[in-house]
Design a protein around this motif. Structure first.
Motif, mmCIF file in Angstrom:
data_model
loop_
_atom_site.group_PDB
_atom_site.id
_atom_site.type_symbol
_atom_site.label_atom_id
_atom_site.label_comp_id
_atom_site.label_asym_id
_atom_site.label_seq_id
_atom_site.Cartn_x
_atom_site.Cartn_y
_atom_site.Cartn_z
ATOM 1 N N MET A 1 -0.550 6.369 -7.093
ATOM 2 C CA MET A 1 -0.880 4.963 -6.904
ATOM 3 C C MET A 1 0.359 4.119 -7.217
ATOM 4 S SD MET A 1 -4.160 4.925 -6.088
ATOM 5 C CE MET A 1 -5.096 3.493 -6.492
ATOM 6 N N ARG A 2 0.483 3.049 -6.443
ATOM 7 C CA ARG A 2 1.594 2.107 -6.600
ATOM 8 C C ARG A 2 1.056 0.704 -6.824
ATOM 9 N NH1 ARG A 2 6.818 4.287 -6.706
ATOM 10 N NH2 ARG A 2 6.705 6.225 -5.582
ATOM 11 N N ILE A 3 1.812 -0.096 -7.572
ATOM 12 C CA ILE A 3 1.418 -1.482 -7.781
ATOM 13 C C ILE A 3 1.727 -2.267 -6.519
ATOM 14 C CG2 ILE A 3 1.868 -3.596 -9.070
ATOM 15 C CD1 ILE A 3 2.479 -1.827 -11.501
ATOM 16 N N ALA A 4 0.689 -2.866 -5.943
ATOM 17 C CA ALA A 4 0.852 -3.703 -4.764
ATOM 18 C C ALA A 4 0.946 -5.174 -5.158
ATOM 19 C CB ALA A 4 -0.313 -3.496 -3.802
ATOM 20 N N TYR A 5 0.357 -5.509 -6.329
ATOM 21 C CA TYR A 5 0.292 -6.921 -6.722
ATOM 22 C C TYR A 5 0.081 -7.023 -8.218
ATOM 23 C CZ TYR A 5 -1.419 -11.767 -6.795
ATOM 24 O OH TYR A 5 -1.601 -13.108 -7.057
ATOM 25 N N ARG A 6 0.893 -7.833 -8.878
ATOM 26 C CA ARG A 6 0.681 -8.176 -10.298
ATOM 27 C C ARG A 6 -0.010 -9.527 -10.307
ATOM 28 N NH1 ARG A 6 2.798 -4.859 -13.974
ATOM 29 N NH2 ARG A 6 4.541 -3.561 -13.320
ATOM 30 N N ALA A 7 -1.199 -9.551 -10.862
ATOM 31 C CA ALA A 7 -2.044 -10.742 -10.776
ATOM 32 C C ALA A 7 -1.762 -11.729 -11.896
ATOM 33 C CB ALA A 7 -3.505 -10.331 -10.807
ATOM 34 N N GLU A 8 -1.791 -12.991 -11.518
ATOM 35 C CA GLU A 8 -1.696 -14.076 -12.493
ATOM 36 C C GLU A 8 -3.051 -14.283 -13.173
ATOM 37 O OE1 GLU A 8 -0.740 -18.807 -12.305
ATOM 38 O OE2 GLU A 8 0.424 -17.476 -11.014
ATOM 39 N N THR A 9 -4.117 -14.100 -12.405
ATOM 40 C CA THR A 9 -5.473 -14.214 -12.948
ATOM 41 C C THR A 9 -6.317 -13.071 -12.398
ATOM 42 O OG1 THR A 9 -6.429 -15.508 -11.144
ATOM 43 C CG2 THR A 9 -5.293 -16.747 -12.895
ATOM 44 N N PRO A 26 -7.592 1.343 0.513
ATOM 45 C CA PRO A 26 -8.255 1.497 -0.781
ATOM 46 C C PRO A 26 -7.442 0.813 -1.884
ATOM 47 C CG PRO A 26 -7.540 3.638 0.077
ATOM 48 C CD PRO A 26 -7.127 2.591 1.058
ATOM 49 N N ALA A 27 -8.115 0.105 -2.765
ATOM 50 C CA ALA A 27 -7.427 -0.630 -3.831
ATOM 51 C C ALA A 27 -8.207 -0.514 -5.129
ATOM 52 C CB ALA A 27 -7.266 -2.094 -3.440
ATOM 53 N N PHE A 28 -7.485 -0.571 -6.232
ATOM 54 C CA PHE A 28 -8.050 -0.453 -7.571
ATOM 55 C C PHE A 28 -7.397 -1.492 -8.461
ATOM 56 C CE2 PHE A 28 -7.418 1.358 -11.851
ATOM 57 C CZ PHE A 28 -8.732 1.528 -12.237
ATOM 58 N N ILE A 29 -8.178 -2.144 -9.293
ATOM 59 C CA ILE A 29 -7.629 -3.120 -10.234
ATOM 60 C C ILE A 29 -7.428 -2.433 -11.579
ATOM 61 C CG2 ILE A 29 -8.007 -5.280 -11.478
ATOM 62 C CD1 ILE A 29 -9.614 -6.258 -9.084
ATOM 63 N N LEU A 50 -3.607 -1.790 -7.505
ATOM 64 C CA LEU A 50 -2.937 -0.550 -7.129
ATOM 65 C C LEU A 50 -3.461 -0.047 -5.797
ATOM 66 C CD1 LEU A 50 -3.234 1.275 -10.582
ATOM 67 C CD2 LEU A 50 -1.323 -0.090 -9.756
ATOM 68 N N VAL A 51 -2.577 0.563 -5.026
ATOM 69 C CA VAL A 51 -2.942 1.179 -3.746
ATOM 70 C C VAL A 51 -2.294 2.555 -3.683
ATOM 71 C CG1 VAL A 51 -3.170 -1.032 -2.544
ATOM 72 C CG2 VAL A 51 -0.983 0.168 -2.508
ATOM 73 N N PRO A 52 -2.821 3.439 -2.826
ATOM 74 C CA PRO A 52 -2.166 4.734 -2.652
ATOM 75 C C PRO A 52 -0.740 4.549 -2.129
ATOM 76 C CG PRO A 52 -4.338 4.745 -1.636
ATOM 77 C CD PRO A 52 -4.040 3.330 -2.038
ATOM 78 N N GLU A 53 0.136 5.441 -2.524
ATOM 79 C CA GLU A 53 1.535 5.353 -2.110
ATOM 80 C C GLU A 53 1.668 5.317 -0.592
ATOM 81 O OE1 GLU A 53 5.616 7.865 -2.947
ATOM 82 O OE2 GLU A 53 3.943 8.035 -4.335
ATOM 83 N N SER A 54 0.810 6.033 0.102
ATOM 84 C CA SER A 54 0.883 6.084 1.565
ATOM 85 C C SER A 54 0.486 4.757 2.225
ATOM 86 C CB SER A 54 -0.016 7.200 2.100
ATOM 87 O OG SER A 54 -1.364 6.961 1.735
ATOM 88 N N SER A 55 -0.144 3.881 1.481
ATOM 89 C CA SER A 55 -0.600 2.591 2.018
ATOM 90 C C SER A 55 0.268 1.425 1.578
ATOM 91 C CB SER A 55 -2.044 2.328 1.573
ATOM 92 O OG SER A 55 -2.899 3.333 2.040
ATOM 93 N N GLN A 56 1.336 1.705 0.868
ATOM 94 C CA GLN A 56 2.150 0.638 0.270
ATOM 95 C C GLN A 56 2.679 -0.353 1.305
ATOM 96 O OE1 GLN A 56 2.982 0.358 -3.253
ATOM 97 N NE2 GLN A 56 3.555 -1.681 -2.573
ATOM 98 N N ALA A 57 3.226 0.130 2.414
ATOM 99 C CA ALA A 57 3.817 -0.771 3.410
ATOM 100 C C ALA A 57 2.764 -1.702 4.009
ATOM 101 C CB ALA A 57 4.508 0.033 4.510
#
Length: 92
Positions: A1-9, A26-29, A50-57
């Motif tokens: 899993m890779r970080i796709a977004y660091r959330a402010e809230t 697929p995404a996971f918080i 987080l998203v799977p590495e294969s979905s990062q782009a």
């Protein structure tokens, strides 16, 4: 899993997660339940989507779109300062 977004809230994290899932990504918080431990402090660096590495782009494109919408929404809200209760204006 890779970080796709660091959330402010936490709300921002859910908006991004929902947008990703609508696109079939697929995404996971991560850190969602840590925010209760810090109270009213910003969730920055605690909550990430987080998203799977294969979905990062593909996820990067979706995240950029959501971030743009969040910026536009916050800018629109700042234009409505006149006549709104201060409790409704404290979104940041």
């Amino acid at each position: 899993m890779r970080i796709a977004y660091r959330a402010e809230t936490l709300i921002d994290a859910h908006l991004v997660k929902d947008a990703l899932e609508r696109e079939g990504i697929p995404a996971f918080i991560s850190g969602e339940y840590l925010t209760g431990a810090v109270g009213q402090l910003p969730a920055l660096d605690y909550v990430a989507v987080l998203v799977p590495e294969s979905s990062q782009a593909a996820a990067d494109a979706v995240v950029r779109g959501v971030e743009l919408q969040l910026v536009e929404a916050r800018a629109a809200l700042s234009g409505y300062d006149d006549g709104l209760p201060s409790s409704l204006l404290d979104y940041g």
